[in-house]
Design a protein around this motif. Structure first.
Motif, PDB file in Angstrom:
ATOM      1  N   LEU A 722      40.460  29.837  30.953  1.00  0.00           N
ATOM      2  CA  LEU A 722      41.130  30.469  32.097  1.00  0.00           C
ATOM      3  C   LEU A 722      42.105  29.525  32.795  1.00  0.00           C
ATOM      4  O   LEU A 722      42.315  29.607  34.008  1.00  0.00           O
ATOM      5  N   ASP A 723      42.707  28.629  32.012  1.00  0.00           N
ATOM      6  CA  ASP A 723      43.679  27.707  32.594  1.00  0.00           C
ATOM      7  C   ASP A 723      44.884  28.441  33.160  1.00  0.00           C
ATOM      8  O   ASP A 723      45.486  27.992  34.146  1.00  0.00           O
ATOM      9  N   ARG A 724      45.251  29.570  32.542  1.00  0.00           N
ATOM     10  CA  ARG A 724      46.411  30.342  33.003  1.00  0.00           C
ATOM     11  C   ARG A 724      46.017  31.391  34.032  1.00  0.00           C
ATOM     12  O   ARG A 724      46.860  32.170  34.466  1.00  0.00           O
ATOM     13  N   HIS A 725      44.730  31.423  34.388  1.00  0.00           N
ATOM     14  CA  HIS A 725      44.236  32.396  35.367  1.00  0.00           C
ATOM     15  C   HIS A 725      43.377  31.674  36.404  1.00  0.00           C
ATOM     16  O   HIS A 725      42.155  31.878  36.472  1.00  0.00           O
ATOM     17  N   ALA A 727      42.968  31.951  39.621  1.00  0.00           N
ATOM     18  CA  ALA A 727      42.244  32.782  40.582  1.00  0.00           C
ATOM     19  C   ALA A 727      40.986  33.367  39.950  1.00  0.00           C
ATOM     20  O   ALA A 727      39.920  33.418  40.572  1.00  0.00           O
ATOM     21  N   LEU A 728      41.095  33.794  38.706  1.00  0.00           N
ATOM     22  CA  LEU A 728      39.929  34.328  37.994  1.00  0.00           C
ATOM     23  C   LEU A 728      38.912  33.222  37.734  1.00  0.00           C
ATOM     24  O   LEU A 728      37.701  33.430  37.887  1.00  0.00           O
ATOM     25  N   ALA A 729      39.374  32.024  37.364  1.00  0.00           N
ATOM     26  CA  ALA A 729      38.459  30.905  37.117  1.00  0.00           C
ATOM     27  C   ALA A 729      37.676  30.564  38.384  1.00  0.00           C
ATOM     28  O   ALA A 729      36.465  30.313  38.336  1.00  0.00           O
ATOM     29  N   ALA A 730      38.362  30.573  39.525  1.00  0.00           N
ATOM     30  CA  ALA A 730      37.675  30.281  40.785  1.00  0.00           C
ATOM     31  C   ALA A 730      36.655  31.364  41.107  1.00  0.00           C
ATOM     32  O   ALA A 730      35.564  31.079  41.618  1.00  0.00           O
ATOM     33  N   ALA A 731      37.010  32.620  40.835  1.00  0.00           N
ATOM     34  CA  ALA A 731      36.078  33.722  41.096  1.00  0.00           C
ATOM     35  C   ALA A 731      34.847  33.622  40.201  1.00  0.00           C
ATOM     36  O   ALA A 731      33.725  33.909  40.630  1.00  0.00           O
TER      37      ALA A 731
END
Length: 746
Positions: A722-725, A727-731
């Motif tokens: 999820l390097d390109r995402h 916000a999703l990685a943090a969630a």
């Protein structure tokens, strides 16, 4: 106090505004008590409900009992004292050109009268809402909700006056008006909350961006704006969960596991020893597991089946495949009683095939070893030596298997029984014990069936395999609800228990407590609690539960059970005493065992045919179903009594009646899901993720969950870390922290 980063936060120079910058101290304290520590968490807390003004009507159209709204003009205000208590009655006459109506306020203090008078001046145009009533044949609304319309200070437009008003949960000293102000202040910064779900995923599903969704939830212009906003949060929650599961699967694909491909000799020899013919379901599921564990990447399987469906044989076949392939297998059970039961069952099925190192062992034999916390030091030392050397091909144990002192020579397969009693962290620790840097395959078993919708939401990282049929050798059980208000029924219940005992069979009596002083029954031997009752919300209103010790004493004094040999079993007893009690019951040295729910799972006494569950309303659906699965396991049919001191016809008793009416575990699981929700169904320790389901309804949203699964798999396939995402990685990180602080991100 430093703010935690918002779920889905994008790293930036400043980041989203801190709640302390936009809320007053009381508002901040109240919001934190709701579980929000940052802007994103706060705005994802939906209102409990909305106050929606009734439909606009003319006064001429009004009828008694209707909930309405009307735009009217104040035509008269008068005040009089209350007759029987201090205070005033304020009577406001309003009209709209078609008719008139009286607004009535009962006000105890003069300043309240003055407050209304300053707003309800002659000629003021207001939107009034409430329920129409009659007083002396004249229509009125008592304590109506009203807003002054216009362009002046404190006045609103008609469109604003007809908006749904959010009603938030309240904490601390902040009242509803203050909570509305707090959320309105937060909503001004909604653009700073990044969208967790990628824009392309939202667009493909015609979902609004997060800021639009949150405005629809907290400041809707119409009722129609609320549902799309809530739909966004539900999909977001499903998408984050499915991303977690997709990452776990992706990590498994990159991890080496032992390929368990051998077909003999132990597997073949076991088939020749079985005293029964396996069901078609056992063969089918066993073949599927054999296929999965033959891969060189870790298998994660949920093996579910109703009580008595034969999961143990399926697991044993898989464990022998591991041993035949040169590896060890471990079976993890939640209680010592169940671990000892599994060790005996496996030993009986294998016979000489499980006695390596003994004179009566067969040439191809392996060793089956038991490891529990209450074992004698010498037995534990010998078991640990066999585990470390590899002499023990199959190791059965409690959480003691998870301690650092246990080192496997070549662990290839882990079977976890009653998966809802163990967390993800337990699974992860066993996964780290594989041979030569590999990760063992994992099979988790449950006799509490999980409907597909719930499985997708809470065990989505597992492949679900299901046993639908039961071996024909089981006689089965019938259940009855016994309300103690009918002493005739109670006497007959104990007479039936006596009749079963006189016929040479055994009986169980289950209590919700060990002692009637409130002891819950913590197992000192295993370190785990006995399966505690799953009480309804009004638990404190129920009769005090009866305890094992007091019940056993009362039954010994009951003339109906004169001469019956009665024993006890609960979690406070030392391991050898628990073992002895079960052995005495199985050997016929005891006729009746009074126990806690320590017998809930796995206990196999074929001659047990009678069960009484006292205070049955205190137990959940799955517990009652598991408990009655302890009887009728042999050739003789079983009978189960759900005893309650509640009044017949009440909701809990009706619920018990529904449980008694069906022995289909899958139908009961669906009933439990509908009544209690996924958290209770799957259990309190399975993965932690389901404990924080806030917006998803696994019955209503099954298609959404499947859709989120498809989307998450695609995103993770293209961007595993999820390097390109961000916000999703943090969630994802936040979700895992909320669910279980010990769970690391895969």
């Amino acid at each position: 106090m430093t703010e935690r980063p918002a779920a889905g936060a994008v790293p930036s120079t400043r980041g989203p505004v801190a709640l302390g910058e936009i809320l007053s101290a009381p508002e901040l304290a109240a919001v934190r008590k709701l579980g929000a520590h940052d802007l994103g968490e706060m705005l994802r807390i939906p209102p409990r409900r909305y106050v929606v003004p009734g439909p606009l009507r003319t006064l001429q159209e009004l009828h008694e009992g209707e909930e309405i709204s009307a735009v009217v003009t104040v035509e008269g205000v008068r005040e009089r004292s209350m007759r029987n208590r201090p205070g005033s009655i304020l009577l406001v006459t309003v009209g709209d050109g078609t008719d008139q109506l009286t607004l009535t306020f009962f006000l105890a203090r003069p300043h309240l009268v003055q407050w209304h008078r300053t707003r309800l001046v002659l000629g003021a145009r207001i939107r009034v809402s409430g329920t129409v009533g009659l007083h002396r044949e004249e229509r009125q609304i008592v304590h109506p909700d009203y807003l002054v319309l216009g362009d002046g200070e404190g006045e609103v437009t008609l469109a604003e006056a007809m908006r749904p008003l959010p009603v938030y949960p309240l904490r601390g000293s902040v009242k509803l008006k203050g909570m509305r102000h707090a959320f309105a202040s937060a909503l001004e910064h909604v653009e700073e909350v990044p969208d967790v779900v990628p824009a392309e995923v939202l667009a493909a599903r015609h979902l609004s961006p997060l800021p639009v969704a949150l405005r629809g939830i907290h400041a809707p212009s119409t009722e129609q704006e609320i549902a799309p906003g809530m739909g966004h949060l539900a999909f977001e929650e499903a998408f984050v969960l499915q991303t977690i599961f997709a990452q776990r699967r992706a990590a498994d694909e990159l991890t080496a596991a032992p390929a368990l491909r051998a077909d003999g000799p132990l597997q073949v020899l076991l088939e020749g020893r079985l005293p029964f013919t396996p069901t078609a379901g056992q063969d089918e599921v066993g073949s599927r597991i054999a296929e999965l564990v033959s891969r060189d990447t870790p298998t994660s399987v949920l093996l579910q089946g109703d009580v008595g469906s034969g999961k143990t044989l399926v697991a044993l076949r898989a464990m022998l495949r591991a041993v035949d392939s040169g590896y060890q297998a471990a079976l993890l059970a939640p209680t010592e009683v169940l671990a000892e039961q599994h060790a005996r069952t496996i030993g009986d099925l294998l016979g000489g095939l499980g006695r390596a190192g003994r004179l009566d062992a067969e040439p191809e034999a392996t060793a089956v070893r038991l490891l529990t916390g209450s074992q004698r030091v010498q037995d534990r030392r010998e078991t640990l030596l066999d585990v470390t050397s590899g002499a023990a091909g199959i190791v059965v144990g409690t959480h003691a298997l998870l301690t650092e002192s246990v080192e496997f020579a070549a662990l290839g397969l882990v079977v976890i029984d009653e998966q809802h009693r163990f967390g993800v962290d337990h699974r992860r620790r066993l996964r780290s014990r594989g041979a030569e840097g590999t990760s063992p395959h994992v099979i988790v078993m449950t006799a509490t069936p999980i409907p597909r919708s719930a499985a997708l939401a809470v065990v989505g990282d597992l492949d679900v395999l299901t046993l639908h049929e039961s071996p024909a050798r089981r006689a089965g059980v019938v259940s009855h609800v016994v309300p103690e208000q009918s002493q005739v029924w109670v006497r007959r219940m104990w007479q039936r228990v006596r009749e079963e005992i006189d016929a040479g069979h055994r009986a169980f009596v289950v209590c919700a407590r060990i002692d009637e002083d409130g002891g819950t029954g913590r197992s000192e031997g295993s370190g785990l609690q006995d399966a505690g009752p799953e009480p309804p919300e009004d638990r404190d209103l129920l009769p005090a539960p009866r305890g094992v010790e007091q019940t056993a004493a009362a039954l010994r004094a009951d003339p109906v059970l004169a001469g019956v040999r009665i024993g006890t079993l609960h979690g406070r007893m030392p391991g050898p005493e628990k073992q002895r009690a079960m052995e005495q019951l199985a050997a016929g040295e005891l006729d009746l065992l009074v126990a806690t729910t320590v017998i809930e799972v796995g206990v196999d006494v074929p001659d047990a045919t009678a069960l009484v569950v006292l205070d049955a309303e205190r137990f959940g659906v799955s517990q009652l179903h598991q408990l009655r699965g302890r009887v009728g396991r042999g050739e003789h049919p079983g009978i189960a009594f759900f005893d309650t001191r509640l009044t017949p016809g009440t909701e809990p008793v009706e619920h018990l009646t529904r449980v008694a009416a069906t022995t289909d575990g899958f139908a009961l699981a669906q009933l439990d899901l509908e009544r209690r929700g996924v958290g209770d169904l799957v259990g309190t320790e399975q993965s932690g993720l389901h404990r924080t389901l806030r917006h998803l309804d696994v019955l209503r949203d099954v298609r959404m969950i499947e859709d989120a699964r498809t989307a998450a798999l695609a995103v993770v396939a293209a961007d595993p870390d999820l390097d390109r995402h961000p916000a999703l990685a943090a969630a994802v990180d936040r979700r895992l922290q909320d669910a279980d602080p010990d769970v690391e991100r895969s």
